[in-house]
Design a protein around this motif. Structure first.
Motif, mmCIF file in Angstrom:
data_model
loop_
_atom_site.group_PDB
_atom_site.id
_atom_site.type_symbol
_atom_site.label_atom_id
_atom_site.label_comp_id
_atom_site.label_asym_id
_atom_site.label_seq_id
_atom_site.Cartn_x
_atom_site.Cartn_y
_atom_site.Cartn_z
ATOM 1 N N CYS A 360 0.863 -1.179 0.000
ATOM 2 C CA CYS A 360 0.000 0.000 0.000
ATOM 3 C C CYS A 360 0.902 1.233 0.000
ATOM 4 O O CYS A 360 2.126 1.123 0.070
ATOM 5 C CB CYS A 360 -0.964 -0.015 1.184
ATOM 6 S SG CYS A 360 -0.212 0.453 2.754
ATOM 7 N N ALA A 362 1.324 3.481 2.262
ATOM 8 C CA ALA A 362 2.002 3.695 3.546
ATOM 9 C C ALA A 362 3.230 2.807 3.713
ATOM 10 O O ALA A 362 4.109 3.108 4.527
ATOM 11 C CB ALA A 362 1.015 3.467 4.688
ATOM 12 N N CYS A 363 3.290 1.719 2.964
ATOM 13 C CA CYS A 363 4.436 0.804 3.076
ATOM 14 C C CYS A 363 5.770 1.524 2.833
ATOM 15 O O CYS A 363 6.786 1.145 3.388
ATOM 16 C CB CYS A 363 4.302 -0.337 2.075
ATOM 17 S SG CYS A 363 3.158 -1.626 2.582
ATOM 18 N N CYS A 470 3.342 -3.279 8.201
ATOM 19 C CA CYS A 470 2.511 -2.137 7.790
ATOM 20 C C CYS A 470 1.146 -2.195 8.475
ATOM 21 O O CYS A 470 0.460 -3.210 8.429
ATOM 22 C CB CYS A 470 2.350 -2.133 6.278
ATOM 23 S SG CYS A 470 1.232 -0.837 5.708
ATOM 24 N N CYS A 473 -1.825 -2.387 5.480
ATOM 25 C CA CYS A 473 -2.061 -3.575 4.655
ATOM 26 C C CYS A 473 -1.530 -4.838 5.333
ATOM 27 O O CYS A 473 -1.670 -5.936 4.798
ATOM 28 C CB CYS A 473 -1.445 -3.404 3.268
ATOM 29 S SG CYS A 473 0.342 -3.337 3.256
HETATM 30 ZN ZN LIG Z 1 1.130 -1.157 3.519
#
Ligand SMILES: [Zn+2]
Length: 476
Positions: A360, A362-363, A470, A473
């Motif tokens: 995702c 944010a990863c 994360c 996800c």
């Molecule tokens: Zn993620």
């Protein structure tokens, strides 16, 4: 000459230079054509203005074009029909029609099956009627048109002339073959010039990559300096449907790097950009805006998000994009998202394509929404305080920003055409010299990851790696 006129090479010579041989008759009109090339002979939609004629495949396409091109014009257009005939080749100068009968003559040779279409059109023709042609050549089609004028009895005042098509029969009772003889007899024909304004021609002169993009829908979150240029590039590339979402008004200091100018200051960025794109690309299937932030739009109209092929976010705010990332992961059927942003001074740019599976957004970010992999390092502050209002700004000019806009637009078209998989980051960087001028240098991460960084700048693809722990996800 007669023998030569059947020689293919001879025909091709004329076809190559068709426009310079075929010029419209004095008084003949220009036709602005929105017809899609490569189809069959058919009835099409026509509008005659006093200046130009307009042709489209159907009423909806023509209506859409006028509404985009002439906004605020509340006129109810009364469209009529024309016949569009596809020929196996363009006609030769010796075949250029001078009368109705000569039109039929070349049609019998080149498109005999189309005569039935003309007979149908003749049933309802009460005045002049327009025939558009598309002659096939090896290099693509050639468009041209004629107007067949009604037969007139010479030597009488116009208002006293009898209707020469109807003459001798009760209304509606003229047999088809008589109508055809009268409409395609010694009556005059005017040549018209066709100017193509269809998507396939405008976006790349019939190159085959345009058609698939024209069917695609993009939702742009953010219509600021970066978003406005990306939207303009996508419209120019031939993306057929664009929706813009941005709550802000345009201000004077935006103008230096926005696609809008001072005439639009204090108007909604999303609305004004939509109007600009609609006027500049009136053939677009759909161009819409929402002058609000995406979260509020999402709360009210989820379908706007669902009914799109790609979302492009250029808001560059972790509050907004972190939330978008979360929603994209939790909502089934959410489209892929490209996150695009410019680094400090726009000497680097990023476009990350995130899909329903895999990493995702944010990863690749730390808890503060700062990208884990950066292109440049800076010893000094990279933002500047704006006097008197407490906001900080990213100082960069339109030239360096253009490199980033091009990167994001390219990533978007590749994603729309399915040419890159989700989890791909594309990075742009300026020359080493330009980075140094701004007081920065390439980061050790970037140099380690990408051992062969060209000093003169470039672009490259990277994998957007999945973070194991994360929170969005779960690394799954
Ligand atoms: Zn993620």
């Amino acid at each position: 000459m007669i023998v030569a006129s059947y020689d293919d090479a001879f025909i091709n010579d004329f076809a190559d230079e068709f426009d310079s041989y075929w010029s419209k008759t004095e008084g003949g009109k220009n036709i602005v054509s929105l017809l899609s090339p490569g189809g069959a002979s058919r009835r099409v939609c026509l509008w005659r203005s006093t200046v130009d004629y307009y042709l489209a495949d159907d009423d909806a396409a023509l209506d859409n074009w006028f509404r985009n091109r002439f906004p605020g014009n509340k006129k109810n257009y009364r469209f009529t029909t024309a016949t569009h005939i596809v020929l196996e080749r363009p006609i030769l100068p010796s075949e250029y029609p001078k009368s109705g009968a000569t039109v039929l003559r070349f049609l019998r040779d080149l498109a005999p099956e189309s005569i039935e279409l003309l007979e149908e059109a003749a049933e309802t023709a009460d005045d002049k009627f327009t025939i558009s042609f598309e002659g096939r050549t090896d290099d693509g089609p050639v468009f041209f048109a004629v107007e067949v004028m009604p037969p007139v009895k010479q030597g009488m005042k116009a208002e006293r002339r009898p209707d020469m098509v109807q003459k001798g029969f009760r209304p509606g009772k003229v047999p088809t073959h008589i109508r055809m003889q009268r409409l395609f007899g010694g009556n005059k024909v005017e040549r018209l010039e066709t100017m193509r304004a269809d998507a396939s021609w405008i976006h790349g002169r019939d190159t085959p990559t345009v058609t698939p993009l024209f069917g695609k829908r993009v939702l742009m979150i953010g219509a600021g300096s970066l978003g406005s240029e990306v939207a303009l590039l996508l419209a120019k590339t031939g993306v057929g449907s664009i929706t813009l979402v941005d709550p802000e008004l345009l201000d004077y200091p935006n103008v230096g790097r926005h696609m809008l100018g001072v005439t639009q200051v204090r108007t909604s960025k999303a609305k004004s950009l939509t109007q600009k794109l609609a006027g500049d690309f009136p053939h677009m299937r759909s161009i819409k805006y929402f002058a609000e932030d995406w979260q509020s739009l999402y709360g009210k109209r989820f379908n706007v998000f669902k009914n799109t092929d790609l979302i492009v976010s250029t808001v560059g705010s972790w509050v907004a994009e972190g939330r978008l990332n979360q929603v994209a992961r939790s909502e089934a059927g959410f489209p892929p998202v490209i996150y695009g942003w410019a680094g400090p001074f726009s000497v680097a740019g990023h476009a990350v394509l995130i899909g329903a599976n895999g990493p995702c957004f944010a990863c690749g970010m730390d808890h503060f929404g700062k990208a884990l992999q950066t292109v440049c390092e800076w010893d000094t502050e990279t933002t500047r305080k704006q006097p008197h209002c407490g906001a900080s700004i990213q100082p960069y000019g339109p030239v360096s920003l253009s490199g980033v806009a091009a990167l994001v637009a390219k990533a978007a078209t590749k994603a729309l055409l399915g040419e890159v998989p989700p989890g791909t980051e594309t990075v742009y960087w300026a020359s080493k010299e330009e980075v140094a001028e701004q007081g920065g240098r390439f980061s050790s991460d970037f140099l380690n990851y990408f051992t062969d960084v060209p000093d003169f700048g470039g672009t490259s693809k990277f994998e957007w790696r999945q973070k194991e722990d994360c929170v969005f996800c779960g690394g799954s």
